[in-house]
Scaffold this active site. Structure first.
Site, mmCIF file in Angstrom:
data_model
loop_
_atom_site.group_PDB
_atom_site.id
_atom_site.type_symbol
_atom_site.label_atom_id
_atom_site.label_comp_id
_atom_site.label_asym_id
_atom_site.label_seq_id
_atom_site.Cartn_x
_atom_site.Cartn_y
_atom_site.Cartn_z
ATOM 1 N N GLY A 12 0.578 -1.281 0.109
ATOM 2 C CA GLY A 12 -0.080 -0.121 0.088
ATOM 3 C C GLY A 12 0.703 1.357 -0.066
ATOM 4 O O GLY A 12 0.268 2.336 0.511
ATOM 5 N N TYR A 146 -15.699 -2.830 8.150
ATOM 6 C CA TYR A 146 -13.894 -2.529 8.441
ATOM 7 C C TYR A 146 -13.585 -2.723 9.986
ATOM 8 O O TYR A 146 -12.604 -3.406 10.075
ATOM 9 C CB TYR A 146 -13.813 -1.110 8.081
ATOM 10 N N LYS A 150 -10.710 -5.193 11.276
ATOM 11 C CA LYS A 150 -9.729 -4.771 12.311
ATOM 12 C C LYS A 150 -9.483 -5.536 13.713
ATOM 13 O O LYS A 150 -8.574 -5.952 13.944
ATOM 14 C CB LYS A 150 -9.575 -3.203 12.308
HETATM 15 N N1 SER Z 1 -9.727 6.604 8.674
HETATM 16 C C1 SER Z 1 -10.453 5.321 8.911
HETATM 17 C C2 SER Z 1 -11.656 5.347 8.262
HETATM 18 O O1 SER Z 1 -12.429 6.182 8.343
HETATM 19 C C3 SER Z 1 -10.502 4.948 10.228
HETATM 20 O O2 SER Z 1 -9.419 3.871 10.517
HETATM 21 O O3 SER Z 1 -11.984 4.379 7.629
#
Ligand code: SER
Length: 320
Positions: A12, A146, A150
């Site tokens: 990345g 997400y 994580k």
């Molecule tokens: N900045 C990220 C997001 O908004 C959060 O880890 O997905």
């Protein structure tokens, strides 16, 4: 036997964190010891790394070969799908956010790698806990694709550390604000977009409502924290999931007020979209005392310094 020199691979590397972290790693270790990688073509304006591998990080065979060919010792595995985009592509988000991490942990277990950095996020927290000053050890109850990825990643890091002694380190990044490379698809990205729109249009429509507080961090501080964590003596680390990082906390309205100090004609309005629900499930502020104690976390930028620096640099960048 591998050489003792640290040889680094960044996945990345063309992303928001990747571009800045890669160039900093080149300053520290030399271009010949830094291999950048990403899906896109090598853009030499973006990265000063000595080498670039255009690769899909889910292609395990290829990634293994790259690790062997360059005798990589340390991986900064940054490739990830952010919160907004993950809601739209849940299965792909799981695949990208988890599988390569496990592959890197396996390689470390086999002795192919010595150290891994992997970013976690404030998205791990979720609902059912107080919004303010959220501690290191609270119950994690993420309600987003997400956040779930994580949280699982954190537990895998801890597992590989506890079972096999793998040295994998992680930070729960708050929203990251930077001017060099835009983010993409995140919920906290309003706090980046607002600066671009302020400079280009003098106004901004926020997709997060005016009084929604979220923790944020300026990229300079994020890079410093990442390198400090990676340089810390192993025996000082007490957290093997991911360290809380609080940075600063503000609402869109408070950020707009800061911008107005520099640009009095700036205006903001609010049209929350699907990301509002994501933001509502995240903490407003974070307790990062464990990171301060274990490896000396500190910050150089508050909201005022960050706003000044963002506007100054974006005005130059966007004028080109
Ligand atoms: N900045 C990220 C997001 O908004 C959060 O880890 O997905």
């Amino acid at each position: 036997m591998k050489s003792q020199t640290e040889k680094i691979l960044i996945t990345g590397a063309l992303g928001q964190i990747g571009t800045e972290l890669t160039n900093r790693l080149v300053e520290i270790h030399g271009a010949e010891n830094v291999v950048a990688s990403g899906l896109d073509r090598w853009d030499k304006n973006l990265t000063t790394a000595g080498f670039y591998e255009r690769m899909d990080v889910t292609n395990t065979q290829l990634v293994r070969q790259v690790i062997k060919d360059y005798e990589i010792t340390t991986v900064y595995h940054l490739a990830s799908l952010l919160s907004g985009t993950s809601e739209k592509q849940p299965l792909f988000a799981w695949k990208l956010n988890i599988e390569p991490l496990l592959q890197f942990c396996e390689m470390a277990k086999e002795g192919l790698l010595q150290k891994i950095f992997w970013p976690s996020s404030i998205a791990v927290f979720g609902t059912g806990i107080p919004k303010e000053n959220v501690g290191q050890e609270v119950v994690l109850n993420p309600t987003t694709v997400y956040g779930i990825s994580k949280m699982a990643g954190e537990k895998w890091c801890e597992y590989y550390h506890t079972k096999f002694g793998v040295d994998v380190r992680s930070i729960r990044y708050p929203g990251l604000i930077s001017w060099k490379t835009p983010a993409g698809g995140g919920t906290t990205d309003y706090a980046v977009e607002i600066f671009y729109e302020a400079v280009e249009e003098g106004k901004y429509t926020s997709f997060i409502s005016e009084n929604t507080g979220m923790p944020m961090l300026y990229m300079n501080d994020a890079i410093k924290a990442t390198l400090d964590l990676m340089a810390a003596p192993k025996e000082n680390l007490t957290v093997h999931t991911a360290y809380n990082l609080g940075g600063m906390s503000f609402t869109p309205k408070q950020l707009a007020e800061e911008i107005k100090k520099e640009m009095p004609d700036f205006t903001i309005d609010y049209k929350p979209d699907f990301r509002q629900e994501i933001a509502d499930s995240w903490p407003a502020s974070i307790d990062d005392s464990v990171a301060k104690k274990d490896w000396g976390l500190s910050y150089d930028y508050g909201i005022t310094e960050m706003t000044e620096d963002m506007l100054k640099n974006l005005k130059i960048k966007l004028a080109k």
